[in-house]
Design a protein around this motif. Structure first.
Motif, PDB file in Angstrom:
ATOM      1  N   LEU A 105       0.840  -1.194   0.000  1.00  0.00           N
ATOM      2  CA  LEU A 105       0.000   0.000   0.000  1.00  0.00           C
ATOM      3  C   LEU A 105       0.876   1.245   0.000  1.00  0.00           C
ATOM      4  CD1 LEU A 105      -2.576  -1.057   2.751  1.00  0.00           C
ATOM      5  CD2 LEU A 105      -3.043  -0.827   0.298  1.00  0.00           C
ATOM      6  N   ASN A 114      -5.665   5.514  -1.497  1.00  0.00           N
ATOM      7  CA  ASN A 114      -5.163   4.236  -1.982  1.00  0.00           C
ATOM      8  C   ASN A 114      -6.147   3.575  -2.939  1.00  0.00           C
ATOM      9  OD1 ASN A 114      -2.548   2.773  -0.885  1.00  0.00           O
ATOM     10  ND2 ASN A 114      -3.210   4.208   0.694  1.00  0.00           N
ATOM     11  N   ALA A 165      -3.092   4.907   5.524  1.00  0.00           N
ATOM     12  CA  ALA A 165      -3.091   3.448   5.338  1.00  0.00           C
ATOM     13  C   ALA A 165      -2.179   2.766   6.351  1.00  0.00           C
ATOM     14  CB  ALA A 165      -2.646   3.116   3.918  1.00  0.00           C
ATOM     15  N   GLU A 177      -6.174  -3.464   0.253  1.00  0.00           N
ATOM     16  CA  GLU A 177      -5.548  -3.899  -1.007  1.00  0.00           C
ATOM     17  C   GLU A 177      -6.581  -4.491  -1.954  1.00  0.00           C
ATOM     18  OE1 GLU A 177      -2.252  -6.609  -1.011  1.00  0.00           O
ATOM     19  OE2 GLU A 177      -1.211  -4.936  -1.962  1.00  0.00           O
ATOM     20  N   ARG A 180      -8.656  -1.748  -3.430  1.00  0.00           N
ATOM     21  CA  ARG A 180      -7.905  -1.051  -4.484  1.00  0.00           C
ATOM     22  C   ARG A 180      -7.910  -1.868  -5.770  1.00  0.00           C
ATOM     23  NH1 ARG A 180      -1.803   0.336  -3.291  1.00  0.00           N
ATOM     24  NH2 ARG A 180      -1.751  -1.934  -3.402  1.00  0.00           N
ATOM     25  N   GLU A 326      -2.837  -1.403  -9.821  1.00  0.00           N
ATOM     26  CA  GLU A 326      -2.619   0.010  -9.561  1.00  0.00           C
ATOM     27  C   GLU A 326      -2.287   0.739 -10.844  1.00  0.00           C
ATOM     28  OE1 GLU A 326      -0.747  -1.119  -5.297  1.00  0.00           O
ATOM     29  OE2 GLU A 326       0.393  -0.033  -6.768  1.00  0.00           O
ATOM     30  N   ASP A 331       2.844   4.885  -8.620  1.00  0.00           N
ATOM     31  CA  ASP A 331       3.008   3.644  -7.882  1.00  0.00           C
ATOM     32  C   ASP A 331       4.259   2.933  -8.329  1.00  0.00           C
ATOM     33  OD1 ASP A 331       1.107   0.597  -7.565  1.00  0.00           O
ATOM     34  OD2 ASP A 331       2.752   1.407  -6.423  1.00  0.00           O
ATOM     35  N   GLU A 354       6.075   7.230  -0.583  1.00  0.00           N
ATOM     36  CA  GLU A 354       4.888   6.389  -0.491  1.00  0.00           C
ATOM     37  C   GLU A 354       5.364   4.981  -0.753  1.00  0.00           C
ATOM     38  OE1 GLU A 354       2.338   7.435   0.634  1.00  0.00           O
ATOM     39  OE2 GLU A 354       2.594   9.574   0.354  1.00  0.00           O
ATOM     40  N   PRO A 356       4.733   1.219  -0.738  1.00  0.00           N
ATOM     41  CA  PRO A 356       3.971  -0.011  -0.610  1.00  0.00           C
ATOM     42  C   PRO A 356       4.866  -1.090  -0.032  1.00  0.00           C
ATOM     43  CG  PRO A 356       3.785   0.905  -2.795  1.00  0.00           C
ATOM     44  CD  PRO A 356       4.877   1.642  -2.088  1.00  0.00           C
TER      45      PRO A 356
END
Ligand SMILES: Nc1ncnc2c1ncn2[C@@H]1O[C@H](COP(=O)(O)OP(=O)(O)OP(=O)(O)O)[C@@H](O)[C@H]1O
Length: 372
Positions: A105, A114, A165, A177, A180, A326, A331, A354, A356
């Motif tokens: 995430l 997200n 998140a 997740e 998303r 995504e 991302d 960010e 994940p």
């Protein structure tokens, strides 16, 4: 048991089924190692199909081949009859979404944001429309937010839409997740160990959620080591061992197969009405695999071989290992698994604000890459 929906209650009847996923002869080699060998698998609409096997059997690699993260060395993957493009964002666009074994995430983004990331692939507004904030863009943005909120309600996180998140409990991060992934309006969702690290109640809730996803008309392909979960959930189960499909069938057939018991289960799995779950392998190899799975969950090192195998591919990996659902460039750029293979993480982590926290599908040593 608390399950209120089950296999028999599927709303999509077989008569209406179409082949959503058709993987034929998929082989993935990393140099001298054949991680997946000549695997055929179909998933039909209205179905939940399980993919099980010992650690290192090739399950995640197979998922990566299905979602464009890897270009299979051999074989073909079709989605609703059309050969899939070899890039993850195009695969998402085509209608396949996925989650990852280790949660991936954007930790410093809100829960809502997200989900909006996952919606990105369905927003067709151009650059100028976005820059100038033209009415069409604003409308699309509002629709995306509305859809994202619907999905948060669906998974029960609507009250936490504005939370970061990273502040969600583990089980909720897994659900996020999934939300998303759903945001891209997939026809097929691939779930890689969706209950890993969950307690029994969370696992039961995840089962319910997956049944609901199936009932929404989305086909499901799921990897899981929790055999009770798998055999209760799935219409069909395929077993991978050392990269090859050993058997495929309904839960009873697979559970009772001597080879599966020997290679993986160790003993027949009790149904959810029964007393035990048999993810405890009987033979030594399977036992080691099971222990490794637990360790991997704890320390996130399960993908280390991938990282080791293709150090030269890490740079490309940073740009390609975005979750298939995504697909946005942000991302891809920011994707910096924090709990994964160290060699692969290091470069990705640079400046990754960010981040994940996910397993990184690494570039195969073969160099047959995509999605860069
Ligand atoms: N990028 C890579 N380069 C080299 N080898 C790899 C790569 N990715 C996976 N492998 C190897 O391929 C085999 C299959 O790995 P994979 O992660 O697909 O198994 P798995 O069934 O998903 O295991 P687990 O249940 O532990 O997640 C392993 O031997 C692994 O080391």
């Amino acid at each position: 048991m608390t399950t209120t929906t089950n296999k028999a209650e599927a709303t999509t009847e077989p008569a209406a089924r179409e082949t959503v996923l058709d993987a034929r002869g998929v082989t993935m080699r990393f140099g001298g190692l054949t991680a997946v060998r000549d695997v055929n698998l179909t998933v039909n609409s209205g179905e939940i199909v399980g993919l099980i096997g010992p650690n290192g059997a090739g399950k995640t690699t197979f998922f990566n081949c299905l979602t464009g993260l890897y270009v299979p060395t051999e074989g073909e993957v079709r989605y609703k009859g059309t050969v899939l493009p070899p890039t993850s964002f195009k695969v998402t666009d085509a209608g396949i979404a996925r989650t990852f074994q280790n949660i991936r995430l954007f930790h410093n983004m809100t829960v809502l944001e997200n989900v909006l990331v996952g919606r990105h692939t369905r927003m067709k507004q151009g650059l100028w429309s976005a820059l100038l904030r033209l009415p069409g863009f604003k409308k699309a943005e509002a629709e995306a937010a509305e859809r994202a909120m619907q999905l948060l309600e669906f998974i029960g996180l609507q009250d936490k839409a504005q939370h970061l998140a990273k502040n969600l409990p583990y089980g909720e991060q897994r659900k996020l997740e999934i939300a998303r992934a759903l945001a891209s309006d997939p026809g097929l969702i691939l779930l890689d160990e969706p209950t890993a690290g969950m307690n029994p109640q969370e696992t039961r809730a995840a089962e319910e959620l997956i049944f609901k996803i199936r009932d929404m008309g989305i086909a499901v392909l799921v990897i899981e080591h929790d055999m009770r979960f798998i055999f209760n959930l799935c219409d069909r189960v395929a077993v991978l061992v050392q990269g090859q499909k050993l058997i495929e069938g309904d839960s009873a057939t697979v559970q009772g197969d001597e080879r599966v018991i020997a290679a993986y289960l160790g003993e027949p799995v009790a149904s959810e009405t029964g007393p035990a779950q048999a993810s405890a392998p009987a033979d030594e190899e399977a036992s080691e695999a099971s222990e490794a799975a637990e360790t991997d969950e704890a320390d996130g090192t399960d993908e280390a071989p991938e990282a080791d195998a293709a150090p030269e591919a890490e740079e490309a990996d940073e740009t390609e290992d975005a979750p298939a659902e995504e697909t946005d460039e942000a991302d891809e750029a920011d994707d910096a698994p924090s709990d994964e293979a160290p060699a692969a993480e290091a470069p990705a982590a640079e400046g990754a604000d960010e981040e994940p926290s996910e397993d990184t599908p690494h570039d195969p040593a073969s160099g047959k890459e995509n999605d860069a």
